[in-house]
Design an enzyme around this catalytic site. Structure first.
Site, PDB file in Angstrom:
ATOM      1  CG  HIS A 166     -31.861 -21.848  21.694  1.00  0.00           C
ATOM      2  ND1 HIS A 166     -31.475 -22.709  22.676  1.00  0.00           N
ATOM      3  CD2 HIS A 166     -32.823 -22.480  20.979  1.00  0.00           C
ATOM      4  CE1 HIS A 166     -32.250 -23.851  22.564  1.00  0.00           C
ATOM      5  NE2 HIS A 166     -33.254 -23.655  21.673  1.00  0.00           N
ATOM      6  CG  LEU A 183     -35.807 -18.296  12.366  1.00  0.00           C
ATOM      7  CD1 LEU A 183     -34.681 -17.683  11.352  1.00  0.00           C
ATOM      8  CD2 LEU A 183     -36.763 -17.222  13.210  1.00  0.00           C
ATOM      9  CG  ASN A 191     -35.962 -27.945  15.899  1.00  0.00           C
ATOM     10  OD1 ASN A 191     -35.765 -26.864  15.520  1.00  0.00           O
ATOM     11  ND2 ASN A 191     -36.841 -28.263  17.082  1.00  0.00           N
ATOM     12  CG  HIS A 197     -32.524 -30.332  24.152  1.00  0.00           C
ATOM     13  ND1 HIS A 197     -33.565 -29.669  23.758  1.00  0.00           N
ATOM     14  CD2 HIS A 197     -33.077 -31.492  24.845  1.00  0.00           C
ATOM     15  CE1 HIS A 197     -34.427 -30.208  24.426  1.00  0.00           C
ATOM     16  NE2 HIS A 197     -34.172 -31.305  25.065  1.00  0.00           N
ATOM     17  CG  ASP A 217     -36.120 -22.540  23.395  1.00  0.00           C
ATOM     18  OD1 ASP A 217     -36.231 -22.933  22.113  1.00  0.00           O
ATOM     19  OD2 ASP A 217     -36.193 -23.522  24.138  1.00  0.00           O
TER      20      ASP A 217
END
Lengths: 428, 312
Positions: A60, A63, A94, A179, A305
């Site tokens: 997770h 980038l 995203n 999520h 994350d």
């Protein structure tokens, strides 16, 4: 091309190796693990006093490429990952445009091949544009190279769409990552709801915003019989719900992130926007429960994350600041400091959580030093005591709340496909 | 005595001694406000800017008059009529003001913590004139000044604060200040308008206005922001006023000589009736006068602190 890592303490969770050996890699693959291997014709790393682990796998991260290259790009992000000992990373969709189609997935894979320092595995979107309305072309995403699907950053609000996503994804055997956030409950919250949010005059995100959604996903997974992976678990009740579901036989896996076992909401004090993250940092009790969950295997993996944001997006009013913490370069040291050093988990268990299990969840053939597998290796110095200096991070962004913190244990070296990327804590 | 910080960001970070000192200084300033010749040299050569990102009548005007009564150069900026409307960041706006030789920036902002961000980035003293739901320290100081003036001391006073505590920066600043000064704070309001874990501050929380009112020395009604109804935080204004409105009957529960306060502006007939607002024990108008005195005291103490530092 031969690489010999001598005298290191090798720990591999899959094969059960745990002791001082030499490791020989030939042409990018693990060839032999033995005592007293011959140095002849090898590039040699002396790992005496160091731990040699299967390369870390991050299930997770963000980038930011394409679309938000001012925060991070594939080159800078993978460089940061390598410095943190990660040899394989899975990036969330995203981006802009959203990775909800074959073209973006292929773009990420090809750019990573050209510019990346570590292996990059894109995660595709669950819904078109991550809008939560219609399913993305999940089959095509899978065949283009996506290792999982997720609308991370946004929850899938519609329960019906989530049920369909699970059913549809199961045809292609691709992991669904959720999520968990009930946006109605989270409202306009910007930190954990409780005493701290009250005295800072900030709107809170109740723990229940995560927990109700975790409960929904567990029920949908049980109902459809399709596995689900819960992203960034941050509360005590989430851990409990997942623990109970596992006992019932629900095919659920989950992750937490280093900031959820090393920081509380108190880190937001003084309107510190570097501690603003979603889900928000919680309370002491939650931190304890997260660590218990890691120790008893309710929590399967530790993911970063890694969420880079530009300085300008963080040096603003707390409520207006972007959510996120960069994580690659502090993840292993934080896990060593907060989990291994106090004796909550062994190194072998840590290897499971940060290498073997994430590889399994993403169905990639990584996470082990088994002979014949790719020579992705992380060398760690468990004795190194140092103070975190954010300005030295390789990431383009510096949004970390860990600056100035004293940690024990660091990444000494990173090897990807037999190629030494980081050695003696320096990027080559 | 000097104030510890260059800024006044909230009463959370201010000691009881400092509060006492500000209130004592305000006592002297009140004579000036009430005198025929409202001019002192305390702030001569000082430059004071009010930077307001939200509307205000009394807070802004009282800061402006406080500055002028003490001979400062005062100017004001409204977010709507400045570069802010062109998208300038708070830090950039703050630095611009700072570089013009400003001694004090008084900021009101819809985001909690905005004054803290500004204070970290400017040399000038920053006074928080209300930030989001966080604090409104000068309002609480003027409230405490008024209470002390009427009751002699703050220690042991029973203060009932009623209404929308959740969104109220006035309530938070009063809770910090009053508990530090040894007063007892009771809160009452709808459960949906009560901030979580607020009792950890030392304030007592009640579900009915009656319990909070019993034997109160001070009754403070807060403004109900009517737009909150749209967010389903309470069913109707009618129901709110039935259960939490302050009327003559309920006022009987408080001490006979209890004073009635309101930070203004009032929604008459909602949080309190017109008759209560006009009650002989209502000090709502005096609060306004005291507001000027307290702000004069604070401006004086902060600028004096800075000149002392410069000469050291």
């Amino acid at each position: 091309m031969k690489l010999l890592i001598k005298n290191g303490h090798i720990v591999d969770a899959k094969t059960g190796i745990d002791g001082i050996f030499d490791l020989l890699a030939v042409d990018g693959k693990i060839a032999e693990i033995q005592k007293g291997l011959d140095e002849e014709g090898c590039e040699v790393i002396d790992a005496k006093g160091l731990y040699v682990l299967p390369g870390l796998v991050d299930a997770h991260c963000h980038l930011r490429d394409p679309g938000f290259e001012y925060k991070e790009d594939i080159e800078s992000g993978t460089r940061s990952a390598a410095m943190g000992g990660f040899t394989s990373i899975a990036c969330m969709p995203n981006t802009n445009p959203v990775a909800d189609n074959e073209a973006i997935i292929k773009y990420i894979i090809s750019k990573a091949r050209q510019e990346g320092y570590v292996n990059v595995y894109p995660i595709g979107a669950i819904s078109k544009g991550q809008k939560g309305e219609e399913l993305a072309e999940i089959g095509e995403l899978k065949f283009a190279g996506a290792v999982a699907i997720s609308d991370d950053g946004k929850p899938v609000k519609s329960s019906s769409l989530m049920k369909k996503a699970l059913q549809y994804a199961s045809m292609f055997d691709i992991t669904v990552i959720s999520h968990c956030e009930d946006l109605d409950l989270a409202e306009e919250g910007v930190m954990n709801e409780g005493y701290m949010s009250t005295i800072m005059g900030l709107k809170g995100i109740p723990a229940a915003a995560e927990e109700t959604m975790v409960a929904r996903e567990l029920i949908l997974s049980e109902y459809t019989g399709v596995p689900i992976h819960i992203a960034h678990v941050s509360t005590a009740l989430s851990v409990d719900l997942i623990r109970n579901a596992k006992k019932r036989g629900v095919k659920v896996t989950c992750e937490t992130c280093p900031h959820y076992f090393s920081l509380t909401e108190n880190a937001c004090e003084g309107y510190n926007t570097n501690a603003k993250v979603n889900p928000p940092l919680r309370t002491d009790e939650d931190v304890k429960a997260i660590i218990d969950g890691i120790a008893d295997d309710t929590i399967d993996i530790i993911a970063t994350d890694h969420a880079p944001h530009h300085r300008d997006e963080k040096t603003v009013e707390f409520s207006l600041a972007a959510n996120g913490i960069i994580g690659f370069e502090t993840a292993l040291p934080l896990a060593l400091t907060h989990l291994v050093k106090p004796g909550r988990i062994s190194i072998s268990k840590l290897v499971e959580k940060m290498s073997l299990n994430p590889a399994k969840i993403l169905s990639i053939s990584k996470g082990t030093l088994e002979v014949g597998s790719a020579a992705d290796i992380t060398i760690a110095d468990l004795k190194d005591e140092y103070t975190v200096d954010v300005s030295k991070f390789k990431s383009k962004s510096k949004n970390s709340p860990f600056g100035g913190m004293k940690l024990t244990g660091s990444v000494w070296g990173t090897i990807v496909n037999g190629r030494v990327i980081v050695s003696d804590k320096v990027m080559l | 005595m000097n104030l510890k910080s260059k800024d006044m960001l909230g009463l959370k970070d201010v000691s009881a001694e400092e509060i006492e000192y500000i209130l004592d200084t305000a006592k002297a300033m009140k004579y000036v406000v009430l005198s025929n010749n409202k001019k002192t040299p305390h702030l001569q050569g000082k430059s004071i800017i009010t930077l307001f990102y939200e509307n205000s009548t009394r807070t802004r005007l009282s800061f402006e008059l406080a500055s002028k009564y003490m001979s400062a150069s005062a100017a004001n900026i409204s977010a709507s009529a400045s570069s802010v409307s062109k998208g300038e960041t708070l830090i950039d706006t703050g630095r611009t003001i700072d570089r013009m030789g400003t001694d004090v920036i008084i900021i009101r902002h819809p985001q909690s913590g905005a004054p803290h961000l500004l204070a970290q980035n400017v040399k000038a003293s920053v006074i928080n004139a209300g930030d989001g739901m966080n604090e409104h320290p000068t309002q609480a100081l003027l409230d405490m000044f008024t209470m002390r003036e009427k009751k002699g001391t703050l220690k042991g006073l029973k203060v009932a604060i009623l209404g929308d505590i959740y969104h109220s920066r006035v309530a938070r600043s009063n809770i910090w200040g009053l508990t530090k000064m040894g007063a007892e704070v009771s809160l009452a309001g709808p459960a949906t308008l009560m901030p979580p874990d607020i009792e950890q501050t030392g304030a007592k929380v009640f579900n009915t206005i009656h319990e909070a009112l019993i034997d109160a020395d001070i009754v403070m009604a807060l403004r109900l922001q009517l737009e909150r109804q749209k967010k389903a935080l309470f069913p109707t204004v009618r129901e709110y006023s039935r259960f939490f409105g302050l009327d003559d009957n309920r006022l009987q529960l408080a001490k006979k000589d209890a004073i009635i306060m309101h930070p203004g502006p009032i929604n008459r007939g909602v949080e309190l009736t017109s008759s209560v607002a006009r009650d002989e024990n209502s000090v709502i108008d005096e609060q306004v006068t005291n507001g000027v005195a307290v702000r004069m005291a604070l401006l004086y103490l902060l600028t004096r602190r800075n000149s002392n530092e410069a000469s050291n």
